[in-house]
Design an enzyme around this catalytic site. Structure first.
Site, PDB file in Angstrom:
ATOM      1  CD  GLU A  83      41.523  56.626  40.932  1.00 52.87           C
ATOM      2  OE1 GLU A  83      41.198  57.212  41.981  1.00 52.87           O
ATOM      3  OE2 GLU A  83      41.945  55.471  40.904  1.00 52.87           O
ATOM      4  CB  CYS A 129      47.096  55.040  34.286  1.00 52.73           C
ATOM      5  SG  CYS A 129      45.878  53.814  34.759  1.00 52.73           S
ATOM      6  CB  CYS A 140      34.311  49.226  37.569  1.00 51.51           C
ATOM      7  SG  CYS A 140      34.529  47.909  36.347  1.00 51.51           S
ATOM      8  CB  CYS A 146      37.535  42.420  39.651  1.00 56.31           C
ATOM      9  SG  CYS A 146      37.271  42.274  37.872  1.00 56.31           S
ATOM     10  CB  CYS A 197      39.343  45.718  41.429  1.00 57.65           C
ATOM     11  SG  CYS A 197      39.359  47.350  40.675  1.00 57.65           S
ATOM     12  CB  CYS A 248      43.266  50.207  39.946  1.00 60.88           C
ATOM     13  SG  CYS A 248      41.592  49.988  39.385  1.00 60.88           S
TER      14      CYS A 248
HETATM   15  N1  SAH Z   1      38.652  46.959  33.688  1.00 66.00           N
HETATM   16  C1  SAH Z   1      39.893  46.820  33.036  1.00 66.00           C
HETATM   17  C2  SAH Z   1      40.854  48.001  33.261  1.00 66.00           C
HETATM   18  C3  SAH Z   1      40.969  48.581  34.641  1.00 66.00           C
HETATM   19  S1  SAH Z   1      41.875  47.711  35.872  1.00 66.00           S
HETATM   20  C4  SAH Z   1      40.556  45.507  33.403  1.00 66.00           C
HETATM   21  O1  SAH Z   1      40.068  44.858  34.313  1.00 66.00           O
HETATM   22  O2  SAH Z   1      41.513  45.108  32.763  1.00 66.00           O
HETATM   23  C5  SAH Z   1      43.554  47.675  35.320  1.00 66.00           C
HETATM   24  C6  SAH Z   1      44.338  46.487  35.854  1.00 66.00           C
HETATM   25  O3  SAH Z   1      44.584  46.624  37.273  1.00 66.00           O
HETATM   26  C7  SAH Z   1      43.610  45.149  35.667  1.00 66.00           C
HETATM   27  O4  SAH Z   1      44.510  44.181  35.202  1.00 66.00           O
HETATM   28  C8  SAH Z   1      43.151  44.847  37.068  1.00 66.00           C
HETATM   29  O5  SAH Z   1      42.892  43.483  37.247  1.00 66.00           O
HETATM   30  C9  SAH Z   1      44.309  45.389  37.906  1.00 66.00           C
HETATM   31  N2  SAH Z   1      44.000  45.585  39.327  1.00 66.00           N
HETATM   32  C10 SAH Z   1      42.840  45.979  39.884  1.00 66.00           C
HETATM   33  N3  SAH Z   1      42.929  45.993  41.226  1.00 66.00           N
HETATM   34  C11 SAH Z   1      44.183  45.605  41.533  1.00 66.00           C
HETATM   35  C12 SAH Z   1      44.883  45.408  42.757  1.00 66.00           C
HETATM   36  N4  SAH Z   1      44.307  45.615  43.939  1.00 66.00           N
HETATM   37  N5  SAH Z   1      46.166  45.020  42.677  1.00 66.00           N
HETATM   38  C13 SAH Z   1      46.760  44.821  41.475  1.00 66.00           C
HETATM   39  N6  SAH Z   1      46.153  44.971  40.304  1.00 66.00           N
HETATM   40  C14 SAH Z   1      44.871  45.353  40.308  1.00 66.00           C
END
Ligand code: SAH
Length: 366
Positions: A100, A113, A120, A124, A127, A340
């Site tokens: 996406e 974006c 991934c 995390c 996420c 995301c």
């Molecule tokens: N892998 C990279 C880039 C993709 S995520 C990274 O982790 O930085 C982009 C951003 O969105 C990251 O800061 C991530 O922690 C955040 N993110 C992911 N899931 C989220 C959620 N449920 N709420 C808010 N931010 C989120």
């Protein structure tokens, strides 16, 4: 991949530089400047098909087609427009694995974006993408193709790119670095307007520092405490807070670029006054911005939720009283699940322990 009507390989032109497009033209018996014309149509005009390139001889276009060349092999599986003017595209290249991209117009600029991987592997725990597991890296063509697909639907020029879609960009430097070069050299974006966001892979950050590319680097920090960051981000067990923040300091020293720390805020978890104070201490003296991101709800089965406005304000006030630059991400595109990983998760049903907010039918590909 093969074309429908022949057994020739599909050869996307997106992702090739002008010099390579010239070689293709020469290889097909044309003069080199035909390659420049191709580059102009693809990168300056975001043209999506050879038919639109009316100043190229029809015989050359036919020859390109018969050799398997296409502008791009990306297919738009779904296009959603939110009530607050965010566009989200769900793309695939025929293999059914969707990724996406989001278009974000602001008053003073248009940003987008982009995804770097399908799924991934960083896992995390907050996420949606991370909860769904990892499929594969995106190619340079697929990364640049996202930008061009968004540019073709944008009324204004997209001048900013953030790699904050699906995936961990620093795990895919092989595709990412050429894509950044094309965004800069072929499409004309300033490297300073390209932000790469990472979970904090120390060796790759060091590699970027060595390259001295003046892109903007953002670290997803999310807590100054190893105990909490480790619960949110498994990567912290390998590269803990002190080490990754020191690497960001070194990156700043090597490139002269101000860095960003992204800070997700989860209610009563990492939004405490103590963590705000420790965060200010941690980044002291480093030219940086802390970008606060109130948690976008994903059903993690941890019961996590977004903090109240008052708690966000209190966290911000502690940082600002200690002279830290703070910005706050405003959530947009909520009605199209623009955050995301959410929309692709709805399509594939691969949400790990999280669940889609509402089911989506898979739109026919065009
Ligand atoms: N892998 C990279 C880039 C993709 S995520 C990274 O982790 O930085 C982009 C951003 O969105 C990251 O800061 C991530 O922690 C955040 N993110 C992911 N899931 C989220 C959620 N449920 N709420 C808010 N931010 C989120």
């Amino acid at each position: 991949m093969r074309t429908a009507d022949s057994d020739k390989e599909v050869r996307p032109l997106v992702g090739l530089r002008t010099a390579e497009l010239r070689q293709i033209a020469i290889g097909l018996g044309e003069r080199a400047f035909r390659g420049d014309q191709l580059a102009k149509w693809i990168y300056s005009k975001a043209s999506t098909s050879l038919e639109q390139m009316h100043d190229l001889p029809i015989a050359f276009r036919d020859r390109l087609t018969s050799e398997g060349f296409v502008v791009s092999d990306l297919i738009v599986a779904d296009h959603r427009h939110s009530s607050d003017d965010v566009d989200k595209l769900l793309l695939h290249n025929g293999d059914g694995q969707v990724f996406e991209s989001v278009l974000l117009p602001y008053a003073d600029r248009v940003s987008c974006c982009l995804s770097s991987q399908i799924g991934c592997p960083m896992a995390c725990t907050f996420c949606a993408t991370g909860l769904g597991g990892f499929d594969r890296n995106l190619s340079t063509c697929e990364i640049v193709g996202q930008y061009l697909a968004l540019q073709s639907i944008s009324k204004r020029r997209i001048g900013h790119v953030v790699f904050m879609g699906m995936g961990e960009p620093l795990l895919n430097l092989k595709s990412l670095l050429p894509a950044i070069e094309i965004l800069h050299e072929e499409i004309g974006l300033s490297l300073r307007h390209i932000t790469v966001s990472t979970v904090g892979l120390v060796p790759q950050i060091r590699e970027l520092a060595r390259l001295k590319m003046p892109i903007h680097l953002a670290l997803s920090l999310h807590s100054p405490l190893d105990e909490i960051r480790g619960r949110l981000m498994p990567v912290n067990h390998k590269w803990p807070v002190a080490e990754v923040v020191q690497t960001m300091r070194d990156y700043h020293r090597a490139t002269g670029r101000k860095v960003t720390f992204e800070y997700l805020l989860i209610d009563q978890m990492n939004d405490t006054p103590e963590q705000a104070r420790l965060l200010a201490e941690l980044v002291k003296g480093l030219p940086c911005v802390v970008n606060l991101i109130p948690f976008n709800y994903v059903d993690t089965e941890n019961g996590w939720k977004r903090p109240s406005r008052d708690r966000v304000r209190a966290f911000r006030a502690i940082l600002e009283s200690r002279k830290v630059n703070v910005t706050e991400r405003v959530e947009r595109g909520h009605d199209i699940a623009a955050a995301c990983g959410q929309l692709a998760g709805q399509h594939t049903g691969r949400f790990g322990r999280g669940r889609p907010l509402s089911p989506l039918p898979l739109a026919p590909s065009s």
